[in-house]
Design a protein around this motif. Structure first.
Motif, PDB file in Angstrom:
ATOM      1  N   SER A  66       0.890  -1.171   0.000  1.00  0.00           N
ATOM      2  CA  SER A  66       0.000   0.000   0.000  1.00  0.00           C
ATOM      3  C   SER A  66       0.918   1.208   0.000  1.00  0.00           C
ATOM      4  N   SER A  67       0.473   2.296   0.558  1.00  0.00           N
ATOM      5  CA  SER A  67       1.373   3.424   0.780  1.00  0.00           C
ATOM      6  C   SER A  67       1.207   3.798   2.255  1.00  0.00           C
ATOM      7  N   GLY A  68       1.733   4.907   2.664  1.00  0.00           N
ATOM      8  CA  GLY A  68       1.614   5.312   4.063  1.00  0.00           C
ATOM      9  C   GLY A  68       0.153   5.379   4.508  1.00  0.00           C
ATOM     10  N   THR A  69      -0.711   5.823   3.609  1.00  0.00           N
ATOM     11  CA  THR A  69      -2.132   5.963   3.957  1.00  0.00           C
ATOM     12  C   THR A  69      -2.734   4.613   4.344  1.00  0.00           C
ATOM     13  N   GLY A  70      -2.356   3.562   3.627  1.00  0.00           N
ATOM     14  CA  GLY A  70      -2.816   2.217   3.992  1.00  0.00           C
ATOM     15  C   GLY A  70      -2.276   1.821   5.358  1.00  0.00           C
ATOM     16  N   GLY A  71      -1.062   2.257   5.654  1.00  0.00           N
ATOM     17  CA  GLY A  71      -0.477   1.999   6.973  1.00  0.00           C
ATOM     18  C   GLY A  71      -1.297   2.651   8.079  1.00  0.00           C
ATOM     19  N   TRP A  72      -1.757   3.885   7.834  1.00  0.00           N
ATOM     20  CA  TRP A  72      -2.631   4.556   8.819  1.00  0.00           C
ATOM     21  C   TRP A  72      -3.859   3.685   9.090  1.00  0.00           C
ATOM     22  N   GLU A  73      -4.476   3.214   7.959  1.00  0.00           N
ATOM     23  CA  GLU A  73      -5.732   2.457   8.096  1.00  0.00           C
ATOM     24  C   GLU A  73      -5.483   1.145   8.837  1.00  0.00           C
ATOM     25  N   GLN A  93      -1.355  19.359   6.263  1.00  0.00           N
ATOM     26  CA  GLN A  93      -2.219  18.531   5.429  1.00  0.00           C
ATOM     27  C   GLN A  93      -2.203  17.064   5.842  1.00  0.00           C
ATOM     28  N   PHE A  94      -1.067  16.560   6.306  1.00  0.00           N
ATOM     29  CA  PHE A  94      -1.020  15.124   6.604  1.00  0.00           C
ATOM     30  C   PHE A  94      -1.629  14.806   7.965  1.00  0.00           C
ATOM     31  N   SER A  95      -1.383  15.676   8.949  1.00  0.00           N
ATOM     32  CA  SER A  95      -2.067  15.447  10.229  1.00  0.00           C
ATOM     33  C   SER A  95      -3.575  15.613  10.009  1.00  0.00           C
ATOM     34  N   ALA A 142       0.194  11.364  16.788  1.00  0.00           N
ATOM     35  CA  ALA A 142       1.214  12.404  16.656  1.00  0.00           C
ATOM     36  C   ALA A 142       1.931  12.230  15.324  1.00  0.00           C
ATOM     37  N   CYS A 143       1.938  13.292  14.542  1.00  0.00           N
ATOM     38  CA  CYS A 143       2.638  13.255  13.253  1.00  0.00           C
ATOM     39  C   CYS A 143       4.076  13.723  13.519  1.00  0.00           C
ATOM     40  N   HIS A 144       5.012  12.783  13.424  1.00  0.00           N
ATOM     41  CA  HIS A 144       6.406  13.103  13.778  1.00  0.00           C
ATOM     42  C   HIS A 144       6.951  14.203  12.878  1.00  0.00           C
ATOM     43  N   ASN A 145       6.737  14.063  11.588  1.00  0.00           N
ATOM     44  CA  ASN A 145       7.246  15.076  10.660  1.00  0.00           C
ATOM     45  C   ASN A 145       6.126  15.473   9.696  1.00  0.00           C
ATOM     46  N   GLU A 146       5.588  16.666   9.895  1.00  0.00           N
ATOM     47  CA  GLU A 146       4.507  17.158   9.030  1.00  0.00           C
ATOM     48  C   GLU A 146       5.136  17.654   7.735  1.00  0.00           C
ATOM     49  N   THR A 147       4.977  16.844   6.699  1.00  0.00           N
ATOM     50  CA  THR A 147       5.661  17.100   5.428  1.00  0.00           C
ATOM     51  C   THR A 147       5.127  18.346   4.726  1.00  0.00           C
ATOM     52  N   ALA A 148       3.894  18.731   5.032  1.00  0.00           N
ATOM     53  CA  ALA A 148       3.304  19.881   4.340  1.00  0.00           C
ATOM     54  C   ALA A 148       3.907  21.208   4.796  1.00  0.00           C
ATOM     55  N   VAL A 173       2.132   6.976  15.955  1.00  0.00           N
ATOM     56  CA  VAL A 173       3.003   7.998  15.363  1.00  0.00           C
ATOM     57  C   VAL A 173       3.074   7.829  13.847  1.00  0.00           C
ATOM     58  N   ASP A 174       2.885   8.941  13.150  1.00  0.00           N
ATOM     59  CA  ASP A 174       3.121   8.962  11.707  1.00  0.00           C
ATOM     60  C   ASP A 174       4.603   9.252  11.501  1.00  0.00           C
ATOM     61  N   ALA A 175       5.316   8.229  11.029  1.00  0.00           N
ATOM     62  CA  ALA A 175       6.756   8.392  10.787  1.00  0.00           C
ATOM     63  C   ALA A 175       7.034   8.297   9.287  1.00  0.00           C
ATOM     64  N   VAL A 176       6.041   8.691   8.476  1.00  0.00           N
ATOM     65  CA  VAL A 176       6.170   8.513   7.024  1.00  0.00           C
ATOM     66  C   VAL A 176       7.371   9.293   6.486  1.00  0.00           C
ATOM     67  N   SER A 177       7.513  10.553   6.897  1.00  0.00           N
ATOM     68  CA  SER A 177       8.635  11.327   6.343  1.00  0.00           C
ATOM     69  C   SER A 177       9.747  11.547   7.367  1.00  0.00           C
ATOM     70  N   SER A 178       9.802  10.665   8.361  1.00  0.00           N
ATOM     71  CA  SER A 178      10.919  10.762   9.319  1.00  0.00           C
ATOM     72  C   SER A 178      11.726   9.472   9.390  1.00  0.00           C
ATOM     73  N   SER A 198       7.364   3.469   1.849  1.00  0.00           N
ATOM     74  CA  SER A 198       8.641   3.102   1.229  1.00  0.00           C
ATOM     75  C   SER A 198       9.329   4.244   0.491  1.00  0.00           C
ATOM     76  N   GLN A 199       8.577   5.319   0.146  1.00  0.00           N
ATOM     77  CA  GLN A 199       9.099   6.274  -0.851  1.00  0.00           C
ATOM     78  C   GLN A 199       9.813   7.485  -0.277  1.00  0.00           C
ATOM     79  N   LYS A 200      10.215   7.404   0.992  1.00  0.00           N
ATOM     80  CA  LYS A 200      10.885   8.592   1.566  1.00  0.00           C
ATOM     81  C   LYS A 200      12.278   8.178   2.028  1.00  0.00           C
ATOM     82  N   GLY A 201      12.480   8.053   3.345  1.00  0.00           N
ATOM     83  CA  GLY A 201      13.812   7.713   3.834  1.00  0.00           C
ATOM     84  C   GLY A 201      14.277   6.334   3.402  1.00  0.00           C
TER      85      GLY A 201
HETATM   86  N1  PLP Z   1       1.979  11.127   6.347  1.00  0.00           N
HETATM   87  C1  PLP Z   1       2.930  11.975   5.951  1.00  0.00           C
HETATM   88  C2  PLP Z   1       3.671  12.753   6.980  1.00  0.00           C
HETATM   89  C3  PLP Z   1       3.230  12.109   4.598  1.00  0.00           C
HETATM   90  O1  PLP Z   1       4.187  12.947   4.192  1.00  0.00           O
HETATM   91  C4  PLP Z   1       2.496  11.351   3.651  1.00  0.00           C
HETATM   92  C5  PLP Z   1       2.762  11.478   2.221  1.00  0.00           C
HETATM   93  O2  PLP Z   1       3.518  12.289   1.767  1.00  0.00           O
HETATM   94  C6  PLP Z   1       1.505  10.500   4.127  1.00  0.00           C
HETATM   95  C7  PLP Z   1       1.277  10.396   5.477  1.00  0.00           C
HETATM   96  C8  PLP Z   1       0.687   9.694   3.193  1.00  0.00           C
HETATM   97  O3  PLP Z   1       1.490   8.718   2.667  1.00  0.00           O
HETATM   98  P1  PLP Z   1       1.226   8.067   1.224  1.00  0.00           P
HETATM   99  O4  PLP Z   1       1.182   9.175   0.247  1.00  0.00           O
HETATM  100  O5  PLP Z   1       2.413   7.161   1.089  1.00  0.00           O
HETATM  101  O6  PLP Z   1      -0.046   7.323   1.320  1.00  0.00           O
END
Ligand code: PLP
Length: 417
Positions: A66-73, A93-95, A142-148, A173-178, A198-201
């Motif tokens: 999936s992507s990070g969003t699937g991980g949240w779910e 935007q991500f939080s 808690a969103c560790h790194n708010e990418t927006a 914890v959202d560690a998608v971009s950390s 998978s697509q960040k660090g």
């Molecule tokens: N959380 C954060 C902090 C993100 O930066 C992103 C995507 O950029 C997501 C969640 C969502 O992840 P994805 O786009 O892999 O579903």
């Protein structure tokens, strides 16, 4: 303007990040039988080594196609029941999207709204947890790194807030971009459920949602009533126990992940974190000292080492900077999202990067800004970044051997301590 053909595209969005050639080559594989007796070698090795990246000795790691969003779910539905109460801060935007998902899945989210440019408000979290005498809050997000907005939050501080009020809520914890770029310590910080992609660090294409789950969270899955099927951890636990997946896995991604973990192992997590900070400081020097522009992050304590959101002057549309950079200079910068659309552009500085690659992004952003009428001096960002990088060490002075760092992180859950 027609698309540029010659030369490479400079990818500086904060994910997907540049996929190293070694990883690209590792993914060029013929398909094979994912039920063969050999397949578990690959799956068990990547699952094992990912634990080191999450810095967990006691938790379990899961990989979903999936992507990070699937991980949240997966994280929410495996541990909660409809109507469960969550505490979450919204500051980008991500939080925001994580909260939106939680609401759409039927949880009752107590939202703490925070100005975009700040991060998790520890005192307000502590207050909410203290006030929750009956422990109705089941999870804290808690969103560790708010990418927006390019804001990093203090996850250890969230753990302290939970502990101070002896609150049993799970820490999500959202560690998608950390993950694998900013220090993240699942066991030390008592994180119950960490979500990444998978697509960040991890320097791979998008396509994997990766979770670190504590034993405490795993113990709650049996009673969690939220509907789930594809993302059911129970099916994954059963199949992973023998080295398989409950369905056809994304083979090339797993081979790519094996190679990206090899690269992480070779560089060492501490060196990776150090490099990200060092590169980020150079970018911040370009923005503040060179261009005299501001970051969206309000104070240094929020500065992200993986992404910088640059605020453009009043009267300028940041989307034009992004578009000119892309069309004229073949440079992909991150656009401003939602509330900060048109107000910021983002430079991603995470993954497989060095100074000179970033110089391309800084120089291109500088040219694009001039083209749309922003008064920055040609070469000023490049000069400031160069001044910073030339006068600072690119690697930690006291070097621990890479293997030592990685294996220590496996056995103790922390390479720091
Ligand atoms: N959380 C954060 C902090 C993100 O930066 C992103 C995507 O950029 C997501 C969640 C969502 O992840 P994805 O786009 O892999 O579903």
């Amino acid at each position: 303007m027609p698309a540029r053909i010659a030369g490479r595209n400079f990818l500086f969005v904060p994910g997907p990040t540049n996929v190293p050639e070694r990883v690209q080559r590792a993914m060029m594989v013929a398909m094979e039988d994912h039920r063969s007796s050999k397949f578990p070698e690959l799956s068990t090795s990547v699952l094992h080594d990912l634990k080191g990246v999450f810095k967990t000795a006691t938790g379990q790691v899961f990989i979903f196609p999936s992507s990070g969003t699937g991980g949240w779910e997966a994280g929410l539905t495996n541990t909660l029941s409809p109507g469960d109460k969550l505490l979450a801060a919204r500051f980008g935007q991500f939080s925001h999207l994580w909260i939106d998902m939680a609401q759409r899945l039927g949880y009752d989210v107590q939202i703490v709204d925070v100005e975009w440019g700040e991060g998790v408000p520890l005192e307000r979290y502590a207050e909410a947890l203290r006030a929750d005498k009956r422990h109705e809050i089941r999870g804290v997000l808690a969103c560790h790194n708010e990418t927006a907005t390019g804001v990093t939050s203090d996850i250890a501080g969230v753990r302290r807030a939970l502990d101070a009020s002896h609150h049993p809520a799970l820490l999500f914890v959202d560690a998608v971009s950390s993950l694998a770029s900013i220090d993240f310590r699942m066991d030390d910080w008592g994180v119950d459920l960490a979500v990444s992609g998978s697509q960040k660090g991890l320097m791979l294409p998008a396509g994997l949602g990766i979770l670190g789950v504590s034993q405490k969270a795993l113990a709650l899955t049996a009673d969690a009533k939220s509907r789930r099927c594809y993302f059911d951890l129970a099916d994954m636990i059963k199949a992973n126990a023998t080295g398989y997946f409950p369905y056809t896995p994304a083979l090339p991604m797993l081979y790519g992940l094996r190679e990206s973990l090899n690269i992480i192992l070779e560089e060492g997590l501490d060196t990776i974190f150090f490099r990200h900070h060092y590169l980020a400081e150079g970018v911040r020097a370009a923005i503040a000292t060179g261009w005299h522009l501001k970051l969206c992050a309000k104070e240094p304590k929020w500065y992200s080492d993986t992404v910088s959101a640059v605020v453009v002057p009043e009267g300028i549309n940041a989307a034009h900077v992004v578009d000119v950079a892309f069309r004229r200079y073949n440079l992909a910068l991150g656009a401003g999202l939602s509330k900060v659309a048109g107000k910021v552009f983002r430079i991603g500085h995470l993954g497989d990067l060095n100074e000179l690659m970033l110089m391309g992004a800084i120089a291109g952003a500088e040219m694009a800004m001039q083209d749309v009428g922003i008064k920055v001096t040609a070469g000023s960002g490049v000069a400031a970044a160069s001044q910073y990088w030339r006068s600072h060490d690119p690697v930690p002075r006291k070097k621990v051997s890479r293997e030592e760092q990685f294996y220590e992180s496996h056995s103790t859950g922390s390479i720091h301590g």
